[in-house]
Design an enzyme around this catalytic site. Structure first.
Site, PDB file in Angstrom:
ATOM      1  N   TYR A  50       0.819  -1.209   0.000  1.00  0.00           N
ATOM      2  CA  TYR A  50       0.000   0.000   0.000  1.00  0.00           C
ATOM      3  C   TYR A  50       0.856   1.264   0.000  1.00  0.00           C
ATOM      4  O   TYR A  50       0.623   2.185  -0.786  1.00  0.00           O
ATOM      5  CB  TYR A  50      -0.929  -0.016   1.213  1.00  0.00           C
ATOM      6  N   LYS A  64       1.046   4.198  -2.976  1.00  0.00           N
ATOM      7  CA  LYS A  64       0.726   5.609  -2.778  1.00  0.00           C
ATOM      8  C   LYS A  64       1.910   6.506  -3.141  1.00  0.00           C
ATOM      9  O   LYS A  64       1.718   7.646  -3.601  1.00  0.00           O
ATOM     10  CB  LYS A  64       0.265   5.850  -1.344  1.00  0.00           C
TER      11      LYS A  64
END
Length: 237
Positions: free
Chosen positions: A133, A137
């Site tokens: 994750y 990002k």
């Protein structure tokens, strides 16, 4: 204004779409499936509803075609994201494909995260299926800043904070309202009110410094090249 919000079936996306619709904008809400919509009353306020699984590249391109049929968007808010599972596909490849295949909007806003600062700039790992994750990002933040530097679209990345959504959990300390206020403002405010007018990384309407790799033009270019290779779809300037 006509505004597309992706991943808007629940949480921040739904709150963003609803607030924009209540403010009088024509909002196109994207969700994975019709049964994912958490609030039918909000759906009735939308200009249109579009459905696609963003983990599926062919479905993303179909979504772009359906969105293009509605006309040129004033803003696209790339809100959709997953914290596990196909994080690179949903959090990075899907925004890239939409940027490459939608009629270029006047503005583009991607949802980043403060966690991007612990992401890895190792593109081989991210595209080999072992991305996480935080890394996703970092990559989507770099993509937003590349778009700002290389195209006429006004492009920004937003850290919404750790907010109490299904992804963030009930104990998240940030405000859900603050979590969607910045992207709404970036999508609709007069350009003269936004500083920087493009290429910003924002937290609660304040610009912040992103991870150094996200702001590195050489890294941005390598990322875009890798995305073009992975998808076979160029992002035309």
């Amino acid at each position: 204004m006509m505004i597309l919000v992706t991943g808007a079936s629940t949480g921040l996306g739904l709150a963003t779409a609803d607030a924009l619709a209540r403010a009088g904008h024509r909002v196109v809400l994207h969700a994975r499936r019709p049964d994912r919509l958490a609030d039918g009353e909000v759906a009735e306020r939308m200009h249109a509803l579009l459905f696609a699984d963003l983990a599926d590249s062919s479905a993303v391109q179909r979504l772009a075609g359906e969105a293009n049929d509605l006309g040129r968007f004033d803003a696209v808010i790339h809100n959709a994201g997953v914290i596990d599972g196909p994080v690179t596909a949903v959090n990075v490849v899907a925004p890239y494909l939409l940027m490459a295949t939608l009629t270029p909007p006047a503005r583009s806003i991607v949802l980043s995260s403060g966690m991007h600062r612990s992401g890895s700039p190792d593109l081989d790992r991210a595209f080999a299926g072992s991305g996480d994750y935080s890394t996703s990002k970092l990559l989507v933040t770099a993509l937003a800043l590349w778009l700002a530097a290389r195209t006429p679209t006004l492009s920004h990345a937003v850290d919404p904070g750790w907010v109490p959504t299904r992804m963030g959990g009930r104990g998240a300390p940030d405000s859900l309202e603050e979590g969607h206020r910045t992207q709404e403002w970036l999508a609709t405010a007069e350009a003269s009110e936004i500083h920087p007018v493009t290429g910003g990384y924002w937290y609660h309407r304040q610009p912040r410094a992103p991870h150094p790799a996200a702001a590195d033009p050489a890294f941005q270019a390598r990322l875009v090249d890798r995305l073009e290779q992975a998808t076979g779809v160029p992002l035309a300037l």
